[in-house]
Design an enzyme around this catalytic site. Sequence first.
Site, mmCIF file in Angstrom:
data_model
loop_
_atom_site.group_PDB
_atom_site.id
_atom_site.type_symbol
_atom_site.label_atom_id
_atom_site.label_comp_id
_atom_site.label_asym_id
_atom_site.label_seq_id
_atom_site.Cartn_x
_atom_site.Cartn_y
_atom_site.Cartn_z
ATOM 1 C CE LYS A 117 29.750 43.106 45.423
ATOM 2 N NZ LYS A 117 30.239 41.785 45.673
HETATM 3 C C1 LIG Z 1 31.719 43.739 39.713
HETATM 4 C C2 LIG Z 1 31.363 42.391 40.282
HETATM 5 N N1 LIG Z 1 30.829 41.474 39.480
HETATM 6 C C3 LIG Z 1 30.471 40.270 39.934
HETATM 7 C C4 LIG Z 1 30.658 39.924 41.242
HETATM 8 C C5 LIG Z 1 30.297 38.550 41.690
HETATM 9 O O1 LIG Z 1 29.321 38.534 42.685
HETATM 10 P P1 LIG Z 1 29.253 37.334 43.730
HETATM 11 O O2 LIG Z 1 30.374 37.490 44.687
HETATM 12 O O3 LIG Z 1 27.900 37.530 44.364
HETATM 13 O O4 LIG Z 1 29.314 36.076 42.948
HETATM 14 C C6 LIG Z 1 31.212 40.838 42.134
HETATM 15 C C7 LIG Z 1 31.403 40.492 43.562
HETATM 16 O O5 LIG Z 1 32.373 40.652 44.185
HETATM 17 C C8 LIG Z 1 31.589 42.115 41.648
HETATM 18 O O6 LIG Z 1 32.147 43.020 42.436
#
Ligand SMILES: Cc1ncc(COP(=O)(O)O)c(C=O)c1O
Length: 406
Positions: free
Chosen positions: A183
Amino acid sequence: MPETENPSKYLGNELKYLRKVLEGESWSSTGGSWTIALERAFAKKFKMNHAVAFNSGTSTLHAALEAVGVGPGDEVISPSITVIMDTTATIHANAVPVYADVNPKTFTIDPKDVARKITSKTKAIITVSIYGLSPDMDPILEIARKHGIPVIEDNAQAILSYYKGRLLGTLGDVASFSFENTKHISCGEGGVIVTSNEALAEMARKIGGHGFKNLKADEGRVRLNQDVFQNPHYKRHDVLGWNYRLAEFNAAVALAQLERVDELVDLRVKSANLFIEAMKTCDYLIPQEQPTGYVNSYYTLGAIYEGAESIGVSWEDFRKVYVKSGGDGIYGAWSVPYLEPMIANRKFAKRCPWVYENIIYEPGLCPVAEHIQPKIMQFKTNYRDLDLAKKKADILRGIIKKFASS
Ligand SMILES: Cc1ncc(COP(=O)(O)O)c(C=O)c1O
């Protein structure tokens, strides 16, 4: 290409802050100060009243859903071009995922389909700013207001993105961000929600913090008064919670990254623009549209690939040639969530049979998403050196030229 070609993303205070955590007494947010510092900095950046840190951008979504009141049997609308986590967080809350189709040019949730999918059971709408681009929020907010349904912004892929001059993260009832490794700002794993609703922030913090009753919207420490806390008659928990807390190490790194967020976003936007310029030299790579008044923070650059029809080169072969020529791997878009085996095999239904027994998802549910998903190419924008980004964009330009002359 080896990642070492790209300068480290930890160029600021990360090491300094990490050392301070190690030297300190508390490595957990239940007693430490780094998570609180991160939360305050985040709330300030977004000019929101509250921020609550979590250990991922999925636990944020689960806690946000439950904090707005979503429970067993409720329906949650989310888009059909997104990662699986909007679906899994919904199922973690024992709620039913309902999928809305997308706009074929922006890839974001289609407000008209959201309106069609509303029922008396709809208890939340998750909007996803896919690849860094805001959905068309005004009509969605209007539908939500009309029906009294909370809106959760999933901004895992978007930070410092704007919708008609308004900062994403400040539009819905609550907004979620991720600090996962890829990210814009990262601490390996982590996440945060921002909201100006105090009751919602407090409930989300409790859900993510074992349901300790003394947690507050802006207070993550649980042992506020040792004499009270250590007494055998003390009752601690008034909400069903999970442990979704962020460790202080991660908070310290995320804070250092947040200090440089403008620069980190700027690098992605400039990198994306180099690739967009290269794509202008052909008619078969069509970048995600950025409507007037929107600012995309370009987590990645999404584009529709029409080369199979236009130049007779398959998606796979185009990617192969690009990578062989020194380009970084192009990712395809994730399958539409309801066509993943995890949904199709229906094992999830066992966790709450009375909710899921009649819930079936079939191909054709969101025809636009199903049509564009296999054509999407995701180009890397995560360059910390614009000369490197230019080198890669020039490779793309060279391939386009080569296919034009062959
Ligand atoms: C659009 C979206 N929502 C939620 C997430 C979930 O985040 P995390 O990987 O920190 O749990 C991601 C991560 O890849 C994402 O791209």
